[in-house]
Every structure is written in C-alpha cells, then in structure tokens.
Design an enzyme around this catalytic site. Structure first.
Site, mmCIF file in Angstrom:
data_model
loop_
_atom_site.group_PDB
_atom_site.id
_atom_site.type_symbol
_atom_site.label_atom_id
_atom_site.label_comp_id
_atom_site.label_asym_id
_atom_site.label_seq_id
_atom_site.Cartn_x
_atom_site.Cartn_y
_atom_site.Cartn_z
ATOM 1 N N LYS A 109 0.827 -1.213 0.000
ATOM 2 C CA LYS A 109 0.000 0.000 0.000
ATOM 3 C C LYS A 109 0.856 1.255 0.000
ATOM 4 O O LYS A 109 0.503 2.248 -0.641
ATOM 5 C CB LYS A 109 -0.960 -0.008 1.191
ATOM 6 C CG LYS A 109 -2.068 -1.029 1.020
ATOM 7 C CD LYS A 109 -3.226 -0.765 1.960
ATOM 8 C CE LYS A 109 -4.384 -1.705 1.626
ATOM 9 N NZ LYS A 109 -5.485 -1.608 2.573
ATOM 10 N N LYS A 196 -5.909 -10.835 -9.778
ATOM 11 C CA LYS A 196 -7.112 -11.081 -8.993
ATOM 12 C C LYS A 196 -8.090 -9.917 -9.182
ATOM 13 O O LYS A 196 -7.652 -8.770 -9.292
ATOM 14 C CB LYS A 196 -6.679 -11.176 -7.520
ATOM 15 C CG LYS A 196 -7.711 -11.752 -6.589
ATOM 16 C CD LYS A 196 -7.121 -11.879 -5.189
ATOM 17 C CE LYS A 196 -8.138 -11.415 -4.185
ATOM 18 N NZ LYS A 196 -7.685 -11.362 -2.814
ATOM 19 N N LYS A 199 -10.955 -3.932 -6.722
ATOM 20 C CA LYS A 199 -11.481 -2.607 -7.031
ATOM 21 C C LYS A 199 -10.360 -1.637 -7.376
ATOM 22 O O LYS A 199 -10.516 -0.758 -8.216
ATOM 23 C CB LYS A 199 -12.283 -2.085 -5.843
ATOM 24 C CG LYS A 199 -12.995 -0.842 -6.243
ATOM 25 C CD LYS A 199 -14.024 -0.357 -5.304
ATOM 26 C CE LYS A 199 -14.589 0.924 -5.904
ATOM 27 N NZ LYS A 199 -15.017 1.886 -4.946
#
Ligand code: TRP
Length: 334
Positions: A109, A196, A199
């Site tokens: 992240k 995968k 969003k």
C-alpha cells in the site's frame, strides 16, 4: 459454540470477487458459529479518503451485506465500538516495530501511494493497520477468522500479539485465533485475467454485484478470453475465469455442457459469456430485490444495525474492563 470474526472494508462497491471470496462463505459460517462481521471504517482511514464518502460507503456496505443474506444481529460497524481503538493502543505496545515493517500489505500500500506521488504521505495509521485488525479479533476472543492468502500474515501477527500479551501480563487471557481456510472460488479481473479481481485495479476490472443488469452483461461480453499468452493448448486464464464464475454461481448444468463443448473444440466464447452473465444475474436477482426492500425501509435498517452494534459493544466493553485490570490502567467504575 466457537466464534468467528471477520471484517470488510467499506470500499463503496461489493464486487463478485468479494462475494465469492468472502461473503458467500460468511453465509455458511453464520449457520455454524457465533459470528461477528464488521464493516471496518477505522481501517479505511489509513488511505486517502473523504469523510462524507466514508460514512456513505459504510452504510452502503452494510446494506449490500444484508441484501446478500448476512444476518443483521451478526453485523456491526467498527467505529460504533470505539473500544477497538483503545485495545489497538494497548496492543501496539506489545507489537514490535520490526515485525510490522515486515507486513507485505503495508509495503504494497505504501508503494501504491508512492507510485502516484514520490513524496506521498504514509500515515502511522497505515503502518499500524494490522494491530487494529488484531484488536478487532482479540477483543471478542474469536476462535476463528476466515482468511484468504492475502490476510494470512496479519492473522499470524494477531496470534503473536495475543501470545506476547499473555506472556507479559501473566495470564492465558487472549485466545490465539485460528485461520479458517475455506476453498473459495478465486475470481480474476475480467479485463486482465492475470490478476485477482480488485477494485483498486480500476472500473474495467471488477463486476459490481449490485450493478445494472445491462452493465453486467456488457462487462461479461467484453471479458478478455484469449490473451495470446499460450499456444500450449491449455485453457486460457480468461476462459477459466468465466467457467469459474459459472461454477461459483452453482449453474453446474450450464457449466458442464459448455465444458463438453470446450473439450470437443466447439465452444463459442459468445455462448460462454452469455451463460456467465445469465448465471450471475440469476444469483444476484434475489439480492437486488432484497436491497430494494431494505432501501425502502432505510431508517429502520440503520437502527437495527446501530442496535446490533450496541449489543456487540457490550462484549467488547467487558474485555476492555478486564484488559484495563490486567495492564494496570486506571479502572472504570461499574
Ligand atoms: N484487513 C482485512 C482486509 O483488508 C479487513 C479486516 C479488518 C479484517 N479487520 C479484520 C479481516 C478482522 C478479518 C478480521 O480484507
């Protein structure tokens, strides 16, 4: 009865990867265990966000989950149980800086933020994210946490934190939560079946469970089937993904007959796509009807979840009373 805890971030949409990877499993678990499912709005503050949107997305996720069949008494909103953050602080004092720097989700992240802006702001909240997750789990003494591969490391950390707390405060107080691995269908991005469904990849990549029928049909139609990646005669990952979606919807008859066509070399991708969209819509339609009903009764539904959060909070408060006692904090009356 053994207990289960799981959480989901209020991302705004619930896509079919979330549904098949987590929610569908929750529906089964709630029949067998004492379950608590949490919409983790505190966690969503660790990446850039807008306050008004966070609140809206939190309620949206609550409504989506209820529409899928999650029982209202199992569902709560994390920030309506502020004791999670108190325990987060206490647990952060038995978590080591070194072990947190090894968390791959933090690294991913942080990299994601830096990709957009080299000097991106990376908060201590993002760094401490897994400790808050441990607090979510430990505060209810949950026995099991259903996890996918991506959350395995965080669960391992929760176990270490529980053990360290127990050693330090001289009592087998916290339960070390066990992972509950369940085979769930892995749904890939329809635009890039090497990845995968997620969003964060962007709109083309995921199919919103509560999207318009037309949009779902269009998205399935434009799904990547052959990427030119293989000439080995193996089924391409895009085609495999569509078969997987049909199977996940439980449309086995369609699945098997199309598979026979594939084996015979007579499968038309347009037929496969149509069957995929049909299977999805058949699964989703009852959810959609339920969502409309819930939306027609919004105030009541919100009150119900506020109530269930208040009931669940009592359990968390009991834990915090004991934790304050064990750790030497000024105890509260009552
Ligand atoms: N980190 C989880 C995710 O990104 C969400 C989460 C927060 C969670 N708290 C949890 C999952 C507790 C399981 C248990 O998917």
């Amino acid at each position: 009865m053994k207990s289960v805890l799981s959480g989901v971030q209020p991302t705004g949409d619930l896509h079919i990867g979330n549904y098949f990877g987590a929610v569908q499993n929750w529906l089964k678990l709630q029949e067998q265990y004492e379950c608590r499912f949490c919409v983790v709005d505190y966690h969503s503050m660790t990446m850039p966000y807008k306050p008004s949107q966070l609140r809206e997305n939190t309620w949206k996720m609550v409504f989506y989950l209820l529409a899928c069949g999650v029982k209202p008494e199992t569902l709560f909103i994390q920030s309506l149980v502020p004791e999670h953050t108190e325990l987060n602080w206490i647990l952060s004092c038995v978590s080591s800086y070194g072990e947190l720097t090894r968390m791959t989700q933090f690294k991913d992240k942080a990299d994601q933020l830096r990709e957009v802006d080299g000097d991106a702001f990376i908060s201590v909240g993002l760094f401490g994210y897994p400790v808050l997750q441990a607090a979510d789990i430990l505060i209810y003494h949950a026995d099991y946490v259903p996890v996918g591969k991506d959350q395995e490391q965080h669960l391992e950390l929760s176990r270490n934190i529980a053990q360290r707390f127990n050693n330090q405060f001289g009592k087998e107080y916290f339960v070390a939560p066990q992972p509950l691995f369940t085979e769930t269908p892995k749904i890939l991005s329809t635009a890039d079946p090497a990845r995968k469904m997620s969003k964060s990849l962007g709109e083309k990549h995921y199919i919103n469970l509560f999207g318009e029928e037309e949009r779902i049909r269009k998205q399935v139609k434009s799904a990547v089937t052959d990427t030119g990646e293989n000439n080995s005669g193996e089924m391409s990952s895009g085609v495999k993904n569509l078969f997987e979606i049909i199977r996940a919807c439980g449309a086995m008859e369609a699945h098997d007959s199309l598979m026979t066509d594939y084996t015979n070399g007579s499968l038309r991708y347009s037929d496969l796509k149509e069957a995929t969209a049909n299977a999805l819509l058949e699964l989703i339609n009852p959810f959609r009807l339920r969502l409309a009903e819930l939306n027609a009764d919004k105030r009541n539904v919100k009150e119900q979840i506020q109530d269930s959060s208040a009931v669940i909070r009592q359990r968390a408060q009991r834990t915090m009373k004991e934790v304050r006692e064990l750790t030497g904090l000024g105890s509260l009356r009552g």
